[in-house]
Scaffold this active site. Structure first.
Site, mmCIF file in Angstrom:
data_model
loop_
_atom_site.group_PDB
_atom_site.id
_atom_site.type_symbol
_atom_site.label_atom_id
_atom_site.label_comp_id
_atom_site.label_asym_id
_atom_site.label_seq_id
_atom_site.Cartn_x
_atom_site.Cartn_y
_atom_site.Cartn_z
ATOM 1 N N CYS A 34 7.393 -3.800 -0.069
ATOM 2 C CA CYS A 34 7.222 -2.376 -0.358
ATOM 3 C C CYS A 34 7.827 -1.468 0.717
ATOM 4 O O CYS A 34 8.338 -0.390 0.417
ATOM 5 C CB CYS A 34 5.737 -2.050 -0.521
ATOM 6 S SG CYS A 34 4.697 -2.695 0.794
ATOM 7 N N GLU A 42 -5.861 -3.837 3.985
ATOM 8 C CA GLU A 42 -4.816 -2.916 4.492
ATOM 9 C C GLU A 42 -5.399 -1.509 4.549
ATOM 10 O O GLU A 42 -4.825 -0.548 4.017
ATOM 11 C CB GLU A 42 -3.599 -2.980 3.571
ATOM 12 C CG GLU A 42 -3.108 -4.404 3.355
ATOM 13 C CD GLU A 42 -1.963 -4.547 2.352
ATOM 14 O OE1 GLU A 42 -1.971 -3.825 1.339
ATOM 15 O OE2 GLU A 42 -1.062 -5.355 2.592
HETATM 16 O O1 FUB Z 1 0.281 -2.843 -3.777
HETATM 17 C C1 FUB Z 1 1.617 -2.390 -3.642
HETATM 18 C C2 FUB Z 1 1.972 -2.289 -2.192
HETATM 19 O O2 FUB Z 1 1.873 -3.584 -1.594
HETATM 20 C C3 FUB Z 1 1.056 -1.440 -1.357
HETATM 21 O O3 FUB Z 1 1.349 -0.096 -1.334
HETATM 22 C C4 FUB Z 1 1.218 -2.051 -0.023
HETATM 23 O O4 FUB Z 1 0.202 -1.703 0.869
HETATM 24 C C5 FUB Z 1 1.222 -3.507 -0.344
HETATM 25 O O5 FUB Z 1 -0.094 -3.973 -0.477
HETATM 26 ZN ZN ZN Z 2 4.693 -1.135 2.514
#
Ligand code: FUB
Ligand code: ZN
Length: 648
Positions: free
Chosen positions: A417, A321
């Site tokens: 999230c 990501e």
């Molecule tokens: O790791 C916590 C959250 O989940 C991150 O901020 C998002 O990118 C997702 O990976």
């Molecule tokens: Zn998110």
């Protein structure tokens, strides 16, 4: 509250009401596993994604000893509840709601019961093995979750005066302070995912307890000093599976490859980067630290000049990501996570505290009106995690490398999230309109609203009357109730071809310094500043280093980037083309997508005249009418092809 802003804008009231009346209750049901929905996995091929249920509130009940069972969900499942609570805080700050506050108060009681006697707060370890806490910080997200709790607690305390929530937060921060820091016997490390730093600084701002500021500074400046920290912890860890294996990710994934003072480019997981930058910028602004400011500026410039999409999205790859490299901005495999765009908005807000430079507000606005808003459907009940600039729904279904690129928003995602992050962003939008400094006040965002700015330095009211983002005129009435003269900086957006400014009917000089035109309002005076922007349909071209956008153009008007959707364009948008001579027309359109401005253009459609895969015959070019809608509103009319960058 020193500054109170009531948002009256039709555009934003619709969203804010939607969050209050649909999203917050819906999320509450999801967190309690009572929404009756199917939760989708973020992508295929990752068997470890928990998506049968949320179980977030149940985790707290188990940790509190109210029910029996075991933990379910991600190690950071608690943060979904905290972000919900934070959104509730801003929502009741705007409009008190006893029934909702009762639910929030009960949730705070539950959280307090789940808290360990020494202040530690994390249901994953409380349920699965408290003796293993703080030993697997690469993936455990313990400090990340507590950071979100602290943010929520400060917001809820400020909105309602609730002391209990602040006490729980202080106890929690004290536990972290007891366990981390440079002193012998403490853990010399930090969380794999930045967030606690933001929370601690917020707690510092409300309590003025220096330990919280020092701890935030410790976490930020310790980062990257010993890149093996996560690996060393993992090598001896014997506790419950807290994203085992994540420590093998490249150090850059965690922004752990170098101390922050040596980080010149945005590396690794995009949300982590912008949360880290938000905290560094808050620390820099709070302590007036020039070196920290320079770090922020370097990272800001790298992100916005070389690694950001035209929609304000960031994160070029699903793999981690993450950011990849300069000018690598693929349109149909990227990540552009909703949370990352929101994090960029947080970062911009902190930068404005230090520098009156409209580039921060321009980017904030770009990310807000495009990538972030696209994260939510117009019904407030469906959400994107990933915000592509180009989608072919069939490819998303059949090409495993694009399974994260969804063509319609799911109700909820296994990794949830983004939806609650949107809820807290939209409900706190009033905090982003002005930057109130001791010497001047910056007007960053044009939003119909009433502001009362009352503190040791200021005593004034600012009323904005405007139908922006759909209209080009803003009337700003400034009533300075203090004796001293106020300096108001008015942002001239980068998308405006020009602006006419009048003060009490008299045309004034519109020359800007770093994107702001300044005007003095004398003590006791009331003035009306009227801005009339010249807003045209713009054609944007990417730098030629962005190989994916060569021969393509993106269309924008005002703060909005536009896109083509199949539903308006006979199904297929990939074969459409604009020409040098394409004429564009703007149409206010009340009838679709909750009321938007659409853009039409005469262009062309490229069609093969045979069904051979390769042929020596040139495709036929036919005239075609192209219809564009604002990007934020895409994917609200079923499954469709979509494109931001159009062939030309
Ligand atoms: O790791 C916590 C959250 O989940 C991150 O901020 C998002 O990118 C997702 O990976
Ligand atoms: Zn998110």
């Amino acid at each position: 509250m020193a500054t109170r802003v009531e948002i009256t804008s039709d555009f934003w009231k619709r969203y804010r009401n939607l969050v209050r009346t649909e999203m917050i209750p819906f999320q509450w049901n999801v967190l309690n596993d009572q929404a009756g929905i199917t939760i989708e996995k973020e992508r295929i091929g990752d068997e470890g994604i928990p998506s049968e249920k949320s179980h977030a509130i149940e985790n707290f009940k188990i940790a509190a000893g109210r029910t029996k069972g075991t933990h379910y969900g991600w190690t950071f499942q608690d943060s979904d509840v905290y972000k919900w609570l934070e959104a509730v805080a801003y929502s009741v700050r705007e409009k008190r709601d006893p029934a909702l506050e009762k639910k929030a108060n009960e949730t705070i009681e539950l959280i307090a019961e789940a808290q360990e006697p020494d202040g530690y707060l994390d249901t994953f370890y409380s349920i699965l093995g408290i003796e293993y806490r703080y030993q697997s910080l690469g993936g455990s997200h313990e400090l990340y979750c507590m950071g979100h709790f602290i943010e929520a607690a400060v917001a809820y305390h400020e909105a309602t005066g609730n002391e209990k929530v602040l006490d729980v937060a202080k106890k929690c921060a004290d536990n972290i302070d007891d366990n981390f820091g440079p002193e012998d016997g403490k853990i010399h490390g930090y969380d794999g995912h930045e967030e606690i730093e933001i929370g601690l600084l917020r707690l510092y701002h409300v309590t003025k307890e220096d330990r919280y500021l020092q701890l935030a500074k410790y976490f930020l400046t310790e980062r990257g000093k010993h890149p093996n920290f996560f690996k060393e912890q993992a090598a001896v860890y014997q506790g419950p599976n807290a994203l085992a294996g994540i420590e093998k990710a490249p150090d850059k994934y965690f922004q752990n490859h170098a101390p922050i003072s040596e980080q010149d480019t945005a590396e690794g997981h995009a949300v982590r980067v912008v949360y880290m930058c938000t905290a560094i910028a808050d620390l820099a602004a709070t302590t007036k630290d020039e070196e920290l400011l320079q770090i922020c500026k370097r990272l800001w410039n790298n992100i916005t000049q070389k690694r950001m999409y035209i929609t304000g999205g960031i994160g070029s790859t699903v793999n981690g990501e993450a950011f990849t490299l300069d000018y690598d901005l693929p349109n149909d495999t990227m990540y552009c996570e909703t949370c990352a765009a929101i994090g960029l908005i947080f970062f911009a807000r902190q930068m404005l505290r230090m520098e009156a430079d409209s580039q921060y507000a321009d980017t904030m606005e770009k990310a807000l009106y495009n990538c972030a808003l696209a994260g939510m459907a117009l019904d407030g009940k469906h959400f994107f995690y990933v915000n592509p600039l180009e989608v072919n729904p069939l490819k998303s279904k059949l090409d495993p490398t694009k399974s994260h690129v969804k063509a319609v928003r799911p109700s909820w995602l296994g990794c949830a999230c983004c939806p609650p992050n949107l809820a807290r962003m939209i409900t706190s939008l009033d905090d982003y309109i002005y930057t109130v400094g001791s010497e001047k006040i910056l007007l960053n965002n044009y939003i119909d609203s009433l502001a009362a700015i009352q503190d040791d330095n200021h005593h004034l009211e600012i009323t904005q009357k405007t139908a922006f983002p759909w209209d080009d005129t803003v009337s700003i009435i400034v009533k300075n109730q203090a004796l001293k003269t106020e300096i108001i900086g008015i942002r001239i957006p980068s998308w405006a071809e020009s602006v006419d400014i009048t003060i009490d009917g008299n045309k004034v000089d519109n020359s800007a310094q770093k994107g702001y035109v300044y005007t003095n309002v004398a003590g006791g005076a009331k003035v009306e500043i009227v801005l009339k922007f010249k807003i045209e349909i713009r054609k944007y071209y990417a730098n030629s280093m962005v190989s994916e956008d060569i021969g393509k153009v993106a269309i924008g008007r005002g703060p909005f980037i536009y896109c083509l959707e199949g539903v308006d364009n006979d199904g297929t948008v990939s074969t459409l083309k604009l020409t040098e001579n394409s004429k564009f027309e703007y149409h206010p359109n009340e009838d679709i997508l909750g009321g938007v401005g659409t853009i039409t253009a005469d262009g062309q459609r490229v069609e093969s005249n045979n069904n051979q895969l390769y042929s020596t015959t040139k495709p036929v070019i036919k005239p075609a009418k192209l219809k564009f809608v604002p990007y934020y509103a895409w994917a609200n009319r079923g499954e469709n092809e979509m494109r931001v960058w159009v062939n030309c």
